[in-house]
Design a protein around this motif. Structure first.
Motif, PDB file in Angstrom:
ATOM      1  N   SER A  66      -7.731   6.274   6.132  1.00  0.00           N
ATOM      2  CA  SER A  66      -6.719   5.868   5.160  1.00  0.00           C
ATOM      3  C   SER A  66      -6.383   4.371   5.227  1.00  0.00           C
ATOM      4  N   PRO A  67      -6.315   3.723   6.399  1.00  0.00           N
ATOM      5  CA  PRO A  67      -6.033   2.281   6.381  1.00  0.00           C
ATOM      6  C   PRO A  67      -7.098   1.477   5.617  1.00  0.00           C
ATOM      7  N   GLU A  68      -8.341   1.912   5.672  1.00  0.00           N
ATOM      8  CA  GLU A  68      -9.397   1.211   4.929  1.00  0.00           C
ATOM      9  C   GLU A  68      -9.193   1.358   3.421  1.00  0.00           C
ATOM     10  N   ILE A  69      -8.783   2.549   2.992  1.00  0.00           N
ATOM     11  CA  ILE A  69      -8.503   2.763   1.567  1.00  0.00           C
ATOM     12  C   ILE A  69      -7.277   1.960   1.150  1.00  0.00           C
ATOM     13  N   GLN A  70      -6.250   1.933   1.994  1.00  0.00           N
ATOM     14  CA  GLN A  70      -5.038   1.183   1.664  1.00  0.00           C
ATOM     15  C   GLN A  70      -5.332  -0.307   1.524  1.00  0.00           C
ATOM     16  N   LYS A  71      -6.145  -0.841   2.417  1.00  0.00           N
ATOM     17  CA  LYS A  71      -6.520  -2.256   2.343  1.00  0.00           C
ATOM     18  C   LYS A  71      -7.287  -2.525   1.045  1.00  0.00           C
ATOM     19  N   HIS A  80      -7.414  -8.335  -7.550  1.00  0.00           N
ATOM     20  CA  HIS A  80      -8.484  -8.365  -8.549  1.00  0.00           C
ATOM     21  C   HIS A  80      -8.138  -7.671  -9.868  1.00  0.00           C
ATOM     22  N   ASP A  81      -6.978  -7.059  -9.965  1.00  0.00           N
ATOM     23  CA  ASP A  81      -6.526  -6.417 -11.203  1.00  0.00           C
ATOM     24  C   ASP A  81      -7.608  -5.537 -11.827  1.00  0.00           C
ATOM     25  N   SER A  82      -8.202  -4.676 -11.010  1.00  0.00           N
ATOM     26  CA  SER A  82      -9.310  -3.836 -11.467  1.00  0.00           C
ATOM     27  C   SER A  82      -8.831  -2.672 -12.328  1.00  0.00           C
ATOM     28  N   GLU A  83      -9.711  -2.240 -13.204  1.00  0.00           N
ATOM     29  CA  GLU A  83      -9.469  -1.040 -14.001  1.00  0.00           C
ATOM     30  C   GLU A  83     -10.237   0.146 -13.431  1.00  0.00           C
ATOM     31  N   VAL A  84     -11.351  -0.141 -12.753  1.00  0.00           N
ATOM     32  CA  VAL A  84     -12.144   0.873 -12.062  1.00  0.00           C
ATOM     33  C   VAL A  84     -12.378   0.369 -10.647  1.00  0.00           C
ATOM     34  N   ALA A  85     -12.020   1.191  -9.665  1.00  0.00           N
ATOM     35  CA  ALA A  85     -12.195   0.820  -8.260  1.00  0.00           C
ATOM     36  C   ALA A  85     -13.066   1.867  -7.579  1.00  0.00           C
ATOM     37  N   LEU A  86     -14.177   1.409  -6.996  1.00  0.00           N
ATOM     38  CA  LEU A  86     -15.101   2.297  -6.293  1.00  0.00           C
ATOM     39  C   LEU A  86     -15.155   1.911  -4.822  1.00  0.00           C
ATOM     40  N   PHE A  87     -15.008   2.896  -3.955  1.00  0.00           N
ATOM     41  CA  PHE A  87     -15.215   2.686  -2.529  1.00  0.00           C
ATOM     42  C   PHE A  87     -16.437   3.514  -2.174  1.00  0.00           C
ATOM     43  N   VAL A  88     -17.547   2.830  -1.921  1.00  0.00           N
ATOM     44  CA  VAL A  88     -18.840   3.486  -1.717  1.00  0.00           C
ATOM     45  C   VAL A  88     -19.199   3.425  -0.240  1.00  0.00           C
ATOM     46  N   ALA A  89     -19.483   4.594   0.350  1.00  0.00           N
ATOM     47  CA  ALA A  89     -19.772   4.647   1.780  1.00  0.00           C
ATOM     48  C   ALA A  89     -20.919   5.604   2.087  1.00  0.00           C
ATOM     49  N   THR A  90     -21.629   5.290   3.157  1.00  0.00           N
ATOM     50  CA  THR A  90     -22.729   6.151   3.615  1.00  0.00           C
ATOM     51  C   THR A  90     -22.236   7.207   4.597  1.00  0.00           C
ATOM     52  N   CYS A  91     -20.948   7.442   4.614  1.00  0.00           N
ATOM     53  CA  CYS A  91     -20.338   8.410   5.521  1.00  0.00           C
ATOM     54  C   CYS A  91     -19.242   9.165   4.764  1.00  0.00           C
ATOM     55  N   PRO A  92     -18.664  10.173   5.382  1.00  0.00           N
ATOM     56  CA  PRO A  92     -17.556  10.883   4.735  1.00  0.00           C
ATOM     57  C   PRO A  92     -16.253  10.095   4.794  1.00  0.00           C
ATOM     58  N   PHE A  93     -15.251  10.594   4.074  1.00  0.00           N
ATOM     59  CA  PHE A  93     -13.893  10.055   4.084  1.00  0.00           C
ATOM     60  C   PHE A  93     -12.994  11.087   4.753  1.00  0.00           C
ATOM     61  N   THR A  94     -11.983  10.633   5.482  1.00  0.00           N
ATOM     62  CA  THR A  94     -11.022  11.583   6.049  1.00  0.00           C
ATOM     63  C   THR A  94     -10.201  12.191   4.903  1.00  0.00           C
ATOM     64  N   ARG A  95      -9.547  13.293   5.182  1.00  0.00           N
ATOM     65  CA  ARG A  95      -8.703  13.939   4.172  1.00  0.00           C
ATOM     66  C   ARG A  95      -7.612  12.998   3.685  1.00  0.00           C
ATOM     67  N   ASP A  96      -6.959  12.287   4.624  1.00  0.00           N
ATOM     68  CA  ASP A  96      -5.918  11.331   4.234  1.00  0.00           C
ATOM     69  C   ASP A  96      -6.483  10.229   3.343  1.00  0.00           C
ATOM     70  N   ALA A  97      -7.663   9.727   3.679  1.00  0.00           N
ATOM     71  CA  ALA A  97      -8.286   8.676   2.874  1.00  0.00           C
ATOM     72  C   ALA A  97      -8.571   9.193   1.464  1.00  0.00           C
ATOM     73  N   LEU A  98      -9.079  10.415   1.353  1.00  0.00           N
ATOM     74  CA  LEU A  98      -9.353  11.005   0.035  1.00  0.00           C
ATOM     75  C   LEU A  98      -8.071  11.194  -0.768  1.00  0.00           C
ATOM     76  N   ASN A  99      -7.002  11.619  -0.091  1.00  0.00           N
ATOM     77  CA  ASN A  99      -5.728  11.811  -0.782  1.00  0.00           C
ATOM     78  C   ASN A  99      -5.189  10.494  -1.331  1.00  0.00           C
ATOM     79  N   ILE A 100      -5.225   9.446  -0.520  1.00  0.00           N
ATOM     80  CA  ILE A 100      -4.746   8.138  -0.981  1.00  0.00           C
ATOM     81  C   ILE A 100      -5.615   7.627  -2.121  1.00  0.00           C
ATOM     82  N   ALA A 101      -6.919   7.799  -2.001  1.00  0.00           N
ATOM     83  CA  ALA A 101      -7.825   7.369  -3.072  1.00  0.00           C
ATOM     84  C   ALA A 101      -7.482   8.093  -4.372  1.00  0.00           C
TER      85      ALA A 101
END
Length: 127
Positions: A66-71, A80-101
């Motif tokens: 989750s801290p990586e998603i928050q950052k 960057h005032d984005s309209e579409v934000a993608l966080f692309v990883a070669t690994c899974p995300f924790t449940r908290d990270a997915l919830n924040i995303a």
């Protein structure tokens, strides 16, 4: 996935940039490096929305937390005032990270989804 696991960080960013181009995105720029302000790639969707992407090439046994998603959220939405934000990883995300995303309208592209995207499937958020 073995090919992506063997890439270095810059090669992985270029791979993701290639997927964006394949899917109709334009003005794709790989930022990378220490002065990227938290964003590895910028682009425009086919319909003109601003995209920012964070790429993380981590070992499959690690997870995005989750801290990586928050950052990334701060960089994507505030800097960057984005309209579409993608966080692309070669690994899974924790449940908290997915919830924040999900709560923050960030598309979390985990290992499985990345494999599908690389094999030709489209990301819904880019359509």
């Amino acid at each position: 996935m073995a090919a992506m696991d063997a890439m270095n960080g810059r090669e992985f960013e270029e791979h993701v940039a290639g997927l964006l181009r394949r899917d109709g995105c334009t003005s794709v720029v790989v930022q990378g490096g220490g002065r990227d302000r938290g964003i590895d790639i910028t682009a425009l969707t086919a319909d003109g929305r601003r995209i920012v992407v964070q790429c993380k090439r981590f070992a499959p046994h690690l997870s995005i937390t989750s801290p990586e998603i928050q950052k990334f959220l701060g960089a994507a939405k505030v800097l960057h005032d984005s309209e579409v934000a993608l966080f692309v990883a070669t690994c899974p995300f924790t449940r908290d990270a997915l919830n924040i995303a999900a709560e923050s309208d960030i598309t979390a592209v985990h290992r499985g989804l990345l494999e599908e995207w690389s094999a030709g499937a489209a990301l819904t958020v880019l359509e």
